[in-house]
Design a protein around this motif. Structure first.
Motif, PDB file in Angstrom:
ATOM      1  N   ILE A  75      25.418  51.328  25.087  1.00 40.65           N
ATOM      2  CA  ILE A  75      24.607  51.699  24.318  1.00 40.65           C
ATOM      3  C   ILE A  75      23.320  50.679  24.125  1.00 40.65           C
ATOM      4  O   ILE A  75      23.785  49.701  24.370  1.00 40.65           O
ATOM      5  N   GLY A  76      22.038  51.138  24.297  1.00 41.77           N
ATOM      6  CA  GLY A  76      20.937  50.357  24.536  1.00 41.77           C
ATOM      7  C   GLY A  76      20.374  49.923  22.993  1.00 41.77           C
ATOM      8  O   GLY A  76      20.628  50.744  21.913  1.00 41.77           O
ATOM      9  N   LEU A  77      19.715  48.884  22.835  1.00 38.04           N
ATOM     10  CA  LEU A  77      19.377  48.200  21.679  1.00 38.04           C
ATOM     11  C   LEU A  77      18.213  49.493  20.941  1.00 38.04           C
ATOM     12  O   LEU A  77      18.177  50.147  19.769  1.00 38.04           O
ATOM     13  N   ALA A  78      17.537  50.262  21.788  1.00 35.32           N
ATOM     14  CA  ALA A  78      16.593  51.227  21.489  1.00 35.32           C
ATOM     15  C   ALA A  78      17.257  52.490  20.583  1.00 35.32           C
ATOM     16  O   ALA A  78      16.727  53.004  19.864  1.00 35.32           O
ATOM     17  N   THR A  79      18.258  52.759  21.328  1.00 35.12           N
ATOM     18  CA  THR A  79      19.124  53.845  20.846  1.00 35.12           C
ATOM     19  C   THR A  79      19.678  53.474  19.534  1.00 35.12           C
ATOM     20  O   THR A  79      19.667  54.391  18.582  1.00 35.12           O
ATOM     21  N   VAL A  80      20.029  52.155  19.300  1.00 36.80           N
ATOM     22  CA  VAL A  80      20.762  51.709  17.871  1.00 36.80           C
ATOM     23  C   VAL A  80      19.619  52.027  16.989  1.00 36.80           C
ATOM     24  O   VAL A  80      19.646  52.679  15.906  1.00 36.80           O
ATOM     25  N   TYR A  81      18.235  51.398  17.271  1.00 35.99           N
ATOM     26  CA  TYR A  81      17.100  51.439  16.353  1.00 35.99           C
ATOM     27  C   TYR A  81      16.971  52.878  16.009  1.00 35.99           C
ATOM     28  O   TYR A  81      16.715  53.316  14.722  1.00 35.99           O
ATOM     29  N   GLY A  82      16.898  53.741  16.856  1.00 36.96           N
ATOM     30  CA  GLY A  82      16.568  55.219  16.710  1.00 36.96           C
ATOM     31  C   GLY A  82      17.562  55.865  15.775  1.00 36.96           C
ATOM     32  O   GLY A  82      17.281  56.714  15.049  1.00 36.96           O
ATOM     33  N   ALA A  83      18.867  55.500  16.331  1.00 42.29           N
ATOM     34  CA  ALA A  83      19.749  56.273  15.244  1.00 42.29           C
ATOM     35  C   ALA A  83      19.667  55.724  13.950  1.00 42.29           C
ATOM     36  O   ALA A  83      19.905  56.604  13.057  1.00 42.29           O
ATOM     37  N   LEU A  84      19.601  54.499  13.702  1.00 37.10           N
ATOM     38  CA  LEU A  84      19.844  53.920  12.335  1.00 37.10           C
ATOM     39  C   LEU A  84      18.431  54.482  11.539  1.00 37.10           C
ATOM     40  O   LEU A  84      18.419  54.879  10.366  1.00 37.10           O
ATOM     41  N   GLN A  85      17.294  54.741  12.370  1.00 35.79           N
ATOM     42  CA  GLN A  85      16.146  55.270  11.551  1.00 35.79           C
ATOM     43  C   GLN A  85      16.486  56.604  11.322  1.00 35.79           C
ATOM     44  O   GLN A  85      16.005  57.089  10.141  1.00 35.79           O
ATOM     45  N   ALA A  86      16.996  57.742  11.923  1.00 34.61           N
ATOM     46  CA  ALA A  86      17.346  58.686  11.704  1.00 34.61           C
ATOM     47  C   ALA A  86      18.370  58.776  10.400  1.00 34.61           C
ATOM     48  O   ALA A  86      18.033  59.769   9.651  1.00 34.61           O
ATOM     49  N   LEU A  87      19.306  57.839  10.445  1.00 39.24           N
ATOM     50  CA  LEU A  87      20.236  57.984   9.467  1.00 39.24           C
ATOM     51  C   LEU A  87      19.815  57.723   8.281  1.00 39.24           C
ATOM     52  O   LEU A  87      19.847  57.995   7.036  1.00 39.24           O
ATOM     53  N   ALA A  88      18.734  56.633   8.338  1.00 41.87           N
ATOM     54  CA  ALA A  88      18.059  56.110   7.058  1.00 41.87           C
ATOM     55  C   ALA A  88      17.055  57.331   6.360  1.00 41.87           C
ATOM     56  O   ALA A  88      17.095  57.444   5.195  1.00 41.87           O
ATOM     57  N   GLU A  89      16.452  58.024   7.237  1.00 41.50           N
ATOM     58  CA  GLU A  89      15.548  59.049   6.908  1.00 41.50           C
ATOM     59  C   GLU A  89      16.412  60.103   6.278  1.00 41.50           C
ATOM     60  O   GLU A  89      15.871  60.794   5.278  1.00 41.50           O
ATOM     61  N   SER A  90      17.558  60.618   6.660  1.00 41.45           N
ATOM     62  CA  SER A  90      18.646  61.335   6.232  1.00 41.45           C
ATOM     63  C   SER A  90      19.329  61.136   4.861  1.00 41.45           C
ATOM     64  O   SER A  90      19.873  61.752   4.177  1.00 41.45           O
ATOM     65  N   GLY A  91      19.085  59.670   4.726  1.00 40.59           N
ATOM     66  CA  GLY A  91      19.686  59.071   3.427  1.00 40.59           C
ATOM     67  C   GLY A  91      21.043  58.746   3.565  1.00 40.59           C
ATOM     68  O   GLY A  91      21.792  58.417   2.723  1.00 40.59           O
ATOM     69  N   GLU A  92      21.700  58.681   4.673  1.00 39.53           N
ATOM     70  CA  GLU A  92      23.105  58.451   5.067  1.00 39.53           C
ATOM     71  C   GLU A  92      23.306  57.027   5.001  1.00 39.53           C
ATOM     72  O   GLU A  92      24.461  56.560   4.689  1.00 39.53           O
ATOM     73  N   VAL A  93      22.345  56.214   5.220  1.00 39.15           N
ATOM     74  CA  VAL A  93      22.342  54.741   5.439  1.00 39.15           C
ATOM     75  C   VAL A  93      21.137  53.898   4.677  1.00 39.15           C
ATOM     76  O   VAL A  93      20.030  54.856   4.501  1.00 39.15           O
ATOM     77  N   ASP A  94      21.272  52.894   4.163  1.00 41.26           N
ATOM     78  CA  ASP A  94      20.200  52.122   3.524  1.00 41.26           C
ATOM     79  C   ASP A  94      19.718  51.221   4.227  1.00 41.26           C
ATOM     80  O   ASP A  94      20.521  50.618   5.116  1.00 41.26           O
ATOM     81  N   PHE A  95      18.352  50.452   4.163  1.00 41.09           N
ATOM     82  CA  PHE A  95      18.001  49.528   5.214  1.00 41.09           C
ATOM     83  C   PHE A  95      17.076  48.637   4.161  1.00 41.09           C
ATOM     84  O   PHE A  95      16.573  48.868   3.186  1.00 41.09           O
ATOM     85  N   VAL A  96      16.960  47.473   4.784  1.00 43.18           N
ATOM     86  CA  VAL A  96      16.107  46.399   4.232  1.00 43.18           C
ATOM     87  C   VAL A  96      15.120  46.066   5.295  1.00 43.18           C
ATOM     88  O   VAL A  96      15.630  45.514   6.400  1.00 43.18           O
ATOM     89  N   LEU A  97      13.813  45.712   5.086  1.00 42.95           N
ATOM     90  CA  LEU A  97      13.168  45.053   5.881  1.00 42.95           C
ATOM     91  C   LEU A  97      12.580  43.859   5.520  1.00 42.95           C
ATOM     92  O   LEU A  97      12.715  43.599   4.432  1.00 42.95           O
ATOM     93  N   THR A  98      12.601  42.892   6.564  1.00 45.95           N
ATOM     94  CA  THR A  98      12.189  41.438   5.956  1.00 45.95           C
ATOM     95  C   THR A  98      11.011  41.069   6.946  1.00 45.95           C
ATOM     96  O   THR A  98      10.629  41.627   8.030  1.00 45.95           O
ATOM     97  N   ASP A  99      10.486  40.057   6.787  1.00 43.56           N
ATOM     98  CA  ASP A  99       9.433  39.431   7.491  1.00 43.56           C
ATOM     99  C   ASP A  99       9.812  39.314   9.004  1.00 43.56           C
ATOM    100  O   ASP A  99       8.889  39.232   9.779  1.00 43.56           O
ATOM    101  N   THR A 100      10.955  38.930   9.210  1.00 43.91           N
ATOM    102  CA  THR A 100      11.592  38.439  10.637  1.00 43.91           C
ATOM    103  C   THR A 100      12.167  39.711  11.202  1.00 43.91           C
ATOM    104  O   THR A 100      12.394  39.927  12.124  1.00 43.91           O
TER     105      THR A 100
END
Length: 67
Positions: free
Chosen positions: A42-67
């Protein structure tokens, strides 16, 4: 009543969901490293995209940091 469109469960997304079930907070890069270590191509872009989709559907939570 309209239903929310479900995100397609691809082979890559299934691998991400499986590794997320192990728990813990990790960055997208850390999840990518873990997946690659487990043999997933799996590619890193695919991981980012999947995590974004899962976050938008409410299946996972995420935290944004300055880094």
């Amino acid at each position: 009543m309209t239903e929310e469109p479900r995100t397609r469960m691809t082979k890559q997304r299934a691998a991400i969901v499986e590794v997320l079930a192990k728990g813990g907070f990790r960055s997208a890069q850390d999840w990518h490293d873990l997946l690659r270590h487990d043999g997933s191509p799996i590619g890193l872009a695919t991981v980012y995209g999947a995590l974004q989709a899962l976050a938008e559907s409410g299946e996972v939570d995420f935290v944004l940091t300055d880094t």
